[in-house]
Every structure is written in C-alpha cells, then in structure tokens.
Enzyme design. Sequence first.
Site, mmCIF file in Angstrom:
data_model
loop_
_atom_site.group_PDB
_atom_site.id
_atom_site.type_symbol
_atom_site.label_atom_id
_atom_site.label_comp_id
_atom_site.label_asym_id
_atom_site.label_seq_id
_atom_site.Cartn_x
_atom_site.Cartn_y
_atom_site.Cartn_z
ATOM 1 N N ASP A 9 -36.493 69.122 37.732
ATOM 2 C CA ASP A 9 -35.651 68.864 36.567
ATOM 3 C C ASP A 9 -36.578 68.905 35.334
ATOM 4 O OD1 ASP A 9 -33.639 67.718 34.823
ATOM 5 O OD2 ASP A 9 -34.669 65.795 35.083
ATOM 6 N N ASP A 11 -35.604 67.417 31.624
ATOM 7 C CA ASP A 11 -35.502 66.236 30.749
ATOM 8 C C ASP A 11 -35.720 64.947 31.528
ATOM 9 O OD1 ASP A 11 -34.890 67.513 28.247
ATOM 10 O OD2 ASP A 11 -32.995 68.086 29.152
ATOM 11 N N ALA A 90 -27.670 74.363 15.974
ATOM 12 C CA ALA A 90 -28.610 73.773 15.008
ATOM 13 C C ALA A 90 -29.532 72.780 15.708
ATOM 14 C CB ALA A 90 -27.832 73.083 13.888
HETATM 15 C C1 XBP Z 1 -30.562 66.467 30.563
HETATM 16 C C2 XBP Z 1 -29.470 66.654 29.600
HETATM 17 C C3 XBP Z 1 -29.615 67.562 28.472
HETATM 18 C C4 XBP Z 1 -30.320 67.140 27.222
HETATM 19 C C5 XBP Z 1 -29.876 67.997 26.087
HETATM 20 O O1 XBP Z 1 -30.052 66.221 31.885
HETATM 21 O O2 XBP Z 1 -28.411 66.120 29.772
HETATM 22 O O3 XBP Z 1 -28.317 67.808 28.087
HETATM 23 O O4 XBP Z 1 -30.052 65.784 26.950
HETATM 24 O O5 XBP Z 1 -30.041 69.345 26.284
HETATM 25 P P1 XBP Z 1 -30.930 66.582 33.156
HETATM 26 P P2 XBP Z 1 -29.066 70.443 25.582
HETATM 27 O O6 XBP Z 1 -32.319 66.068 32.917
HETATM 28 O O7 XBP Z 1 -30.264 65.845 34.297
HETATM 29 O O8 XBP Z 1 -30.913 68.086 33.357
HETATM 30 O O9 XBP Z 1 -28.683 69.914 24.241
HETATM 31 O O10 XBP Z 1 -29.892 71.699 25.482
HETATM 32 O O11 XBP Z 1 -27.852 70.643 26.459
HETATM 33 MG MG MG Z 2 -33.399 64.537 33.874
#
Ligand code: XBP
Ligand code: MG
Length: 242
Positions: A9, A11, A90
């Site tokens: 993963d 994030d 943005a």
């Molecule tokens: C991570 C997310 C992402 C980020 C934002 O979840 O939910 O949406 O917060 O990214 P995970 P975007 O780690 O479970 O994949 O704005 O590019 O969608």
């Molecule tokens: Mg995550």
Amino acid sequence: MRLAALIFDVDGTLAETEELHRQAFNSAFAQEKIHDRAPDLKNGWVWDEPLYGALLRTTGGKERIAAYIRDHLGVDPGPYASHIESIHRAKTKIYASLVDDGALSLRPGIRELVAEAHRTGVVTAIATTTSRANVDALVRSCFGRDAGEVFSVICAGDEVARKKPAPDVYERALELLSLPASACMAFEDSWNGLTSARAAGLACIASPSRYTQADDLSGASLVVRDFSALSVRDIAAWLEAR
Ligand code: XBP
Ligand code: MG
C-alpha cells in the site's frame, strides 16, 4: 509456497502521507472557491485533524469529497461531480508539488525491504487507492528513481472500479503479476487496506500509521510497530511453513 512478490500500500504504509494529503485538500478548497461556482455548497471548507480522521473511512480523494458534501453539508453530491473532479485535480497538483519539494520520507524499514527483495529476486508491487501521480512523485522523491523502476507492477487510483476495502486493486495487481495470492505478502496500515488484501486472498503484515492507530488490524498475519524489524528472508520462511 515460495515467496514471489511483496505488494505495498502507499498512504500510511510506504510513508506517513495523510497530513500532506489533508494540507493539499485544504489548499485546493481555498484555491478553487467552491461557493462561487456552486452556491449550495457553503464556502470555507477546512478539514481539521479530527474531521479528516473520520473522513478517512472513505478511501479515494474524490470519494472523500463526495462523502463530505453528503454527510457533513447534507447536500446530494451527485450534481457536483465535475466540481469534485476539478477540486481533486487541483489537490493532486498541490500534493505532488509538496512531495517534489521533499515533504515526505519513507517509513522505517521500507527502503531495506525493497532493497532486499530486489537483491533476492522477489518482485515488488504497489496496490493503492491514491492517484498514480502521487505514487510517481513519492517514489521519485524518496527513492530517487522512476516508480516503474522500483515497482514492477503499480495499481493505483481509478484503475479499478471499486476502491479499498473492496479487493479489486489487489486482484488486479495479482493479475498483472501473474501470481497466485499465496505467493505474495501484502503490507498495509489500515482496516480498509487490510480488508481489501484479505478479500483478495493475501496474507498481510500491518503497521498502524498516524490516522489508523484505532483500526482493527487483527486480521493481519502480523502487526508491527513499523517495518524495520522485518526481513524478506523471514517473510519467505513464514510463507513456506504456512
Ligand atoms: C489512501 C487514500 C487516498 C488518499 C488520497 O488509502 O484513501 O485516497 O487519502 O489520495 P489507502 P487521492 O492507503 O488504503 O490506499 O486524493 O489521490 O485519491
Ligand atoms: Mg494506507
């Protein structure tokens, strides 16, 4: 089964990204002046930490904005799809430029796991709900190389119909890897991510991140404080003994 791939993963797992996402969302809200274009949506959106923690239950930035409009402003987000798209565009630009400026670093153990995997012929892959541009920026900034050079397979953002906790993104990664789930280990930080990996049949090592301390990670094969005590050799031995 012999370990063939590590699927990460992004994030909260590769790096503590969510505070930067939050900052980028708030900057995009200020920049886009939503109210001028859609009077129904009151102006001055600011996502503080407690609110963002609650909003993180919805994965995906566009989906998160829609959930905010629905659940916190009490407005049907349906008619605002193009506004949501432009705010999110943005936000992605702002986020990527903050990452380019060096705002993020890898979580402990990640660099070493990826390096050991590469040394020992274990493939590395990514399965994330975040946008592909964010993955590219993070990998370039933290590894100093193009994402495609570090990770053989990258499944990101809108490449699948349903985001985590649905299994789609992990299923797609396995398809692109041409590997069975039993030959891979997933790495996650959240209940949403763990649920997605498990639903795709994967074993998963989980480590809570800043916003997921209270998540139920009991479905993981192993829960660790961070990834620094792990080695690919131990993970392979564990998988073979399973
Ligand atoms: C991570 C997310 C992402 C980020 C934002 O979840 O939910 O949406 O917060 O990214 P995970 P975007 O780690 O479970 O994949 O704005 O590019 O969608
Ligand atoms: Mg995550």
